[in-house]
Design a protein around this motif. Structure first.
Motif, PDB file in Angstrom:
ATOM      1  N   ARG A  87     -68.228  12.123  61.067  1.00  0.00           N
ATOM      2  CA  ARG A  87     -67.500  11.214  61.948  1.00  0.00           C
ATOM      3  C   ARG A  87     -66.091  10.968  61.426  1.00  0.00           C
ATOM      4  O   ARG A  87     -65.778  11.236  60.264  1.00  0.00           O
ATOM      5  CB  ARG A  87     -68.261   9.904  62.106  1.00  0.00           C
ATOM      6  N   VAL A  88     -65.266  10.437  62.298  1.00  0.00           N
ATOM      7  CA  VAL A  88     -63.859  10.204  61.979  1.00  0.00           C
ATOM      8  C   VAL A  88     -63.523   8.751  62.261  1.00  0.00           C
ATOM      9  O   VAL A  88     -63.828   8.229  63.343  1.00  0.00           O
ATOM     10  CB  VAL A  88     -62.938  11.124  62.805  1.00  0.00           C
ATOM     11  N   ALA A  89     -62.913   8.104  61.280  1.00  0.00           N
ATOM     12  CA  ALA A  89     -62.563   6.690  61.392  1.00  0.00           C
ATOM     13  C   ALA A  89     -61.057   6.505  61.277  1.00  0.00           C
ATOM     14  O   ALA A  89     -60.385   7.213  60.527  1.00  0.00           O
ATOM     15  CB  ALA A  89     -63.259   5.885  60.308  1.00  0.00           C
ATOM     16  N   VAL A  90     -60.546   5.526  62.008  1.00  0.00           N
ATOM     17  CA  VAL A  90     -59.163   5.068  61.877  1.00  0.00           C
ATOM     18  C   VAL A  90     -59.198   3.696  61.234  1.00  0.00           C
ATOM     19  O   VAL A  90     -59.962   2.819  61.667  1.00  0.00           O
ATOM     20  CB  VAL A  90     -58.465   4.988  63.250  1.00  0.00           C
ATOM     21  N   VAL A  91     -58.385   3.494  60.208  1.00  0.00           N
ATOM     22  CA  VAL A  91     -58.270   2.187  59.558  1.00  0.00           C
ATOM     23  C   VAL A  91     -56.815   1.772  59.572  1.00  0.00           C
ATOM     24  O   VAL A  91     -55.949   2.480  59.038  1.00  0.00           O
ATOM     25  CB  VAL A  91     -58.778   2.214  58.105  1.00  0.00           C
ATOM     26  N   THR A  92     -56.506   0.645  60.189  1.00  0.00           N
ATOM     27  CA  THR A  92     -55.133   0.138  60.171  1.00  0.00           C
ATOM     28  C   THR A  92     -54.969  -0.843  59.011  1.00  0.00           C
ATOM     29  O   THR A  92     -55.934  -1.377  58.486  1.00  0.00           O
ATOM     30  CB  THR A  92     -54.774  -0.560  61.491  1.00  0.00           C
ATOM     31  N   GLY A  93     -53.727  -1.037  58.606  1.00  0.00           N
ATOM     32  CA  GLY A  93     -53.486  -1.875  57.436  1.00  0.00           C
ATOM     33  C   GLY A  93     -54.122  -1.281  56.194  1.00  0.00           C
ATOM     34  O   GLY A  93     -54.620  -1.989  55.329  1.00  0.00           O
ATOM     35  N   ALA A  94     -54.080   0.062  56.102  1.00  0.00           N
ATOM     36  CA  ALA A  94     -54.831   0.772  55.064  1.00  0.00           C
ATOM     37  C   ALA A  94     -54.041   0.986  53.786  1.00  0.00           C
ATOM     38  O   ALA A  94     -54.520   1.677  52.882  1.00  0.00           O
ATOM     39  CB  ALA A  94     -55.302   2.121  55.604  1.00  0.00           C
ATOM     40  N   SER A  95     -52.850   0.409  53.690  1.00  0.00           N
ATOM     41  CA  SER A  95     -52.020   0.677  52.510  1.00  0.00           C
ATOM     42  C   SER A  95     -52.419  -0.131  51.295  1.00  0.00           C
ATOM     43  O   SER A  95     -52.030   0.201  50.174  1.00  0.00           O
ATOM     44  CB  SER A  95     -50.543   0.424  52.840  1.00  0.00           C
ATOM     45  N   SER A  96     -53.192  -1.202  51.477  1.00  0.00           N
ATOM     46  CA  SER A  96     -53.566  -2.048  50.336  1.00  0.00           C
ATOM     47  C   SER A  96     -54.687  -2.984  50.757  1.00  0.00           C
ATOM     48  O   SER A  96     -55.106  -3.000  51.919  1.00  0.00           O
ATOM     49  CB  SER A  96     -52.359  -2.867  49.852  1.00  0.00           C
ATOM     50  N   LEU A 102     -57.852  -5.205  51.713  1.00  0.00           N
ATOM     51  CA  LEU A 102     -59.116  -4.908  52.379  1.00  0.00           C
ATOM     52  C   LEU A 102     -59.083  -3.567  53.083  1.00  0.00           C
ATOM     53  O   LEU A 102     -60.076  -2.826  53.068  1.00  0.00           O
ATOM     54  CB  LEU A 102     -59.447  -6.010  53.385  1.00  0.00           C
ATOM     55  N   GLY A 103     -57.964  -3.226  53.714  1.00  0.00           N
ATOM     56  CA  GLY A 103     -57.889  -1.975  54.460  1.00  0.00           C
ATOM     57  C   GLY A 103     -58.099  -0.760  53.588  1.00  0.00           C
ATOM     58  O   GLY A 103     -58.818   0.175  53.955  1.00  0.00           O
ATOM     59  N   ALA A 104     -57.485  -0.746  52.407  1.00  0.00           N
ATOM     60  CA  ALA A 104     -57.671   0.365  51.481  1.00  0.00           C
ATOM     61  C   ALA A 104     -59.125   0.446  51.043  1.00  0.00           C
ATOM     62  O   ALA A 104     -59.710   1.533  50.955  1.00  0.00           O
ATOM     63  CB  ALA A 104     -56.750   0.207  50.277  1.00  0.00           C
ATOM     64  N   ARG A 107     -46.330   0.588  55.535  1.00  0.00           N
ATOM     65  CA  ARG A 107     -45.887   1.052  54.220  1.00  0.00           C
ATOM     66  C   ARG A 107     -46.482   2.438  53.953  1.00  0.00           C
ATOM     67  O   ARG A 107     -47.506   2.579  53.302  1.00  0.00           O
ATOM     68  CB  ARG A 107     -46.300   0.057  53.145  1.00  0.00           C
ATOM     69  N   SER A 108     -45.806   3.469  54.441  1.00  0.00           N
ATOM     70  CA  SER A 108     -46.364   4.811  54.366  1.00  0.00           C
ATOM     71  C   SER A 108     -46.472   5.319  52.937  1.00  0.00           C
ATOM     72  O   SER A 108     -47.356   6.133  52.625  1.00  0.00           O
ATOM     73  CB  SER A 108     -45.511   5.781  55.196  1.00  0.00           C
ATOM     74  N   ASP A 109     -45.609   4.856  52.023  1.00  0.00           N
ATOM     75  CA  ASP A 109     -45.670   5.341  50.650  1.00  0.00           C
ATOM     76  C   ASP A 109     -47.000   4.970  49.992  1.00  0.00           C
ATOM     77  O   ASP A 109     -47.587   5.762  49.259  1.00  0.00           O
ATOM     78  CB  ASP A 109     -44.502   4.787  49.836  1.00  0.00           C
ATOM     79  N   ARG A 110     -47.510   3.797  50.285  1.00  0.00           N
ATOM     80  CA  ARG A 110     -48.757   3.353  49.671  1.00  0.00           C
ATOM     81  C   ARG A 110     -49.991   3.956  50.339  1.00  0.00           C
ATOM     82  O   ARG A 110     -51.080   3.938  49.778  1.00  0.00           O
ATOM     83  CB  ARG A 110     -48.842   1.830  49.680  1.00  0.00           C
ATOM     84  N   LEU A 111     -49.817   4.514  51.533  1.00  0.00           N
ATOM     85  CA  LEU A 111     -50.948   5.160  52.187  1.00  0.00           C
ATOM     86  C   LEU A 111     -51.447   6.348  51.376  1.00  0.00           C
ATOM     87  O   LEU A 111     -52.638   6.669  51.391  1.00  0.00           O
ATOM     88  CB  LEU A 111     -50.567   5.623  53.593  1.00  0.00           C
ATOM     89  N   HIS A 112     -50.546   7.014  50.674  1.00  0.00           N
ATOM     90  CA  HIS A 112     -50.958   8.177  49.897  1.00  0.00           C
ATOM     91  C   HIS A 112     -51.812   7.760  48.703  1.00  0.00           C
ATOM     92  O   HIS A 112     -52.690   8.528  48.272  1.00  0.00           O
ATOM     93  CB  HIS A 112     -49.735   8.984  49.463  1.00  0.00           C
ATOM     94  N   GLU A 113     -51.597   6.578  48.179  1.00  0.00           N
ATOM     95  CA  GLU A 113     -52.487   6.070  47.130  1.00  0.00           C
ATOM     96  C   GLU A 113     -53.897   5.870  47.685  1.00  0.00           C
ATOM     97  O   GLU A 113     -54.886   6.235  47.043  1.00  0.00           O
ATOM     98  CB  GLU A 113     -51.950   4.756  46.574  1.00  0.00           C
ATOM     99  N   THR A 114     -53.976   5.290  48.883  1.00  0.00           N
ATOM    100  CA  THR A 114     -55.291   5.138  49.519  1.00  0.00           C
ATOM    101  C   THR A 114     -55.903   6.495  49.803  1.00  0.00           C
ATOM    102  O   THR A 114     -57.109   6.700  49.596  1.00  0.00           O
ATOM    103  CB  THR A 114     -55.164   4.335  50.825  1.00  0.00           C
ATOM    104  N   GLY A 115     -55.083   7.425  50.276  1.00  0.00           N
ATOM    105  CA  GLY A 115     -55.578   8.768  50.567  1.00  0.00           C
ATOM    106  C   GLY A 115     -56.171   9.446  49.348  1.00  0.00           C
ATOM    107  O   GLY A 115     -57.222  10.104  49.430  1.00  0.00           O
ATOM    108  N   ASP A 116     -55.523   9.296  48.209  1.00  0.00           N
ATOM    109  CA  ASP A 116     -56.056   9.883  46.985  1.00  0.00           C
ATOM    110  C   ASP A 116     -57.416   9.281  46.643  1.00  0.00           C
ATOM    111  O   ASP A 116     -58.330   9.986  46.189  1.00  0.00           O
ATOM    112  CB  ASP A 116     -55.078   9.649  45.825  1.00  0.00           C
ATOM    113  N   ALA A 117     -57.558   7.970  46.873  1.00  0.00           N
ATOM    114  CA  ALA A 117     -58.839   7.316  46.612  1.00  0.00           C
ATOM    115  C   ALA A 117     -59.915   7.805  47.579  1.00  0.00           C
ATOM    116  O   ALA A 117     -61.071   8.014  47.189  1.00  0.00           O
ATOM    117  CB  ALA A 117     -58.684   5.800  46.710  1.00  0.00           C
ATOM    118  N   VAL A 118     -59.544   7.994  48.847  1.00  0.00           N
ATOM    119  CA  VAL A 118     -60.478   8.527  49.844  1.00  0.00           C
ATOM    120  C   VAL A 118     -60.934   9.927  49.451  1.00  0.00           C
ATOM    121  O   VAL A 118     -62.123  10.272  49.532  1.00  0.00           O
ATOM    122  CB  VAL A 118     -59.806   8.539  51.231  1.00  0.00           C
ATOM    123  N   ALA A 119     -59.985  10.750  49.001  1.00  0.00           N
ATOM    124  CA  ALA A 119     -60.310  12.131  48.637  1.00  0.00           C
ATOM    125  C   ALA A 119     -61.297  12.206  47.482  1.00  0.00           C
ATOM    126  O   ALA A 119     -62.083  13.158  47.383  1.00  0.00           O
ATOM    127  CB  ALA A 119     -59.026  12.886  48.289  1.00  0.00           C
TER     128      ALA A 119
END
Length: 267
Positions: free
Chosen positions: A26-35, A37-39, A58-70
């Motif tokens: 499945r595929v999820a969308v999470v808003t406010g995902a940069s830090s 609760l959202g992260a 804050r797109s720069d911090r989204l990549h930190e969340t992305g690394d955690a997701v990965a």
């Protein structure tokens, strides 16, 4: 493994219980995902098997969340977006289907807060909070629901302050979060039977996050004094509730508000 459409109908009686909490494929969308609760929510969904589209200003911090997701073995895609802009919401929803071919879960988590006495709050400040917290959730729900199939789930992240009075002057924030609970009921009424999309709200209490970290000990004590558990919640406790509402485990739940607040709203 749970059938991909089982969130909209009862699971087979022999389905292993814990499989009802899986989101594989499945595929999820999470808003406010940069830090905050959202992260944390993005990582929880990834841990349950979902691929995740991460959205925030804050797109720069989204990549930190992305690394955690990965690290949970999930795929991710980041989109810089302001949910107060309906066009941005359309871009986020489109990114999910373009990148991953489907959209199953929306976690409407983006939000801003304000602490201003009502007689000093400007119209612009009040509108900004409602534009993000309430209207933004509506625009995202619209954009995602157009692309969702039966069995999908929308989780609107409200707040205990949508259910009880704040000890601080937070008219805009409290109004937006109470409005989100009303929006949840209405969208559930419109979409659950006709489209098979469940819509629920999660109402967190006071949790150990960046936002509560900015409060004084005195303010936190005043909030927590009314909660039977008399402590801050944890990200993991909210993750579990969020996963329940997003997954097939809650297939017979829609239009509901789940308060995870240490008993504050029921005391």
């Amino acid at each position: 493994m749970v059938d991909e459409d089982s969130a909209g109908r009862p699971a087979p009686p022999d389905t292993p219980l814990l499989d009802l909490f899986r989101l594989d494929g499945r595929v999820a969308v999470v808003t406010g995902a940069s830090s905050g609760l959202g992260a944390g929510f993005a990582c929880a969904l990834a841990e349950a098997g979902a691929d995740v589209v991460l959205a925030a200003r804050r797109s720069d911090r989204l990549h930190e969340t992305g690394d955690a997701v990965a690290r949970h073995g999930a795929r991710w895609h980041a989109v810089a977006a302001d949910v107060a802009d309906p066009d941005d919401c359309e871009r986020v929803a489109a990114a999910a289907t373009e990148r991953f071919g489907r959209l199953d879960v929306l976690v409407n988590n983006a939000g801003v807060s304000s602490v201003v006495p009502a007689l000093r709050e400007s119209p612009g400040d009040f509108r900004r909070v409602l534009d993000v917290n309430l209207a933004g959730a509506y625009w995202m729900a619209q954009a995602c629901a157009r692309r969702m199939s039966a069995g999908a789930s929308v989780v609107n992240v409200s707040s205990v302050l949508g259910l009880v009075a704040s000890v601080l002057p937070q008219a805009a924030y409290s109004a937006s979060k109470a409005g989100l609970i009303g929006l949840t009921r209405d969208l559930a009424q419109q979409w659950s039977g006709r489209r098979g999309i469940r819509v629920n709200a999660l109402a967190p209490g006071f949790v150990n996050t960046e936002m509560t970290g900015e409060m004084t000990d005195e303010t936190l004590d005043r909030f927590l004094a009314g909660a039977p558990l008399r402590r801050l919640g944890t990200q993991r406790e909210l993750d579990a509730a969020l996963l329940f509402l997003a997954a097939p485990a809650s297939a017979y739940v829609t239009g509901a508000t789940l308060a995870v607040d240490g008993g504050l709203s029921g005391h």
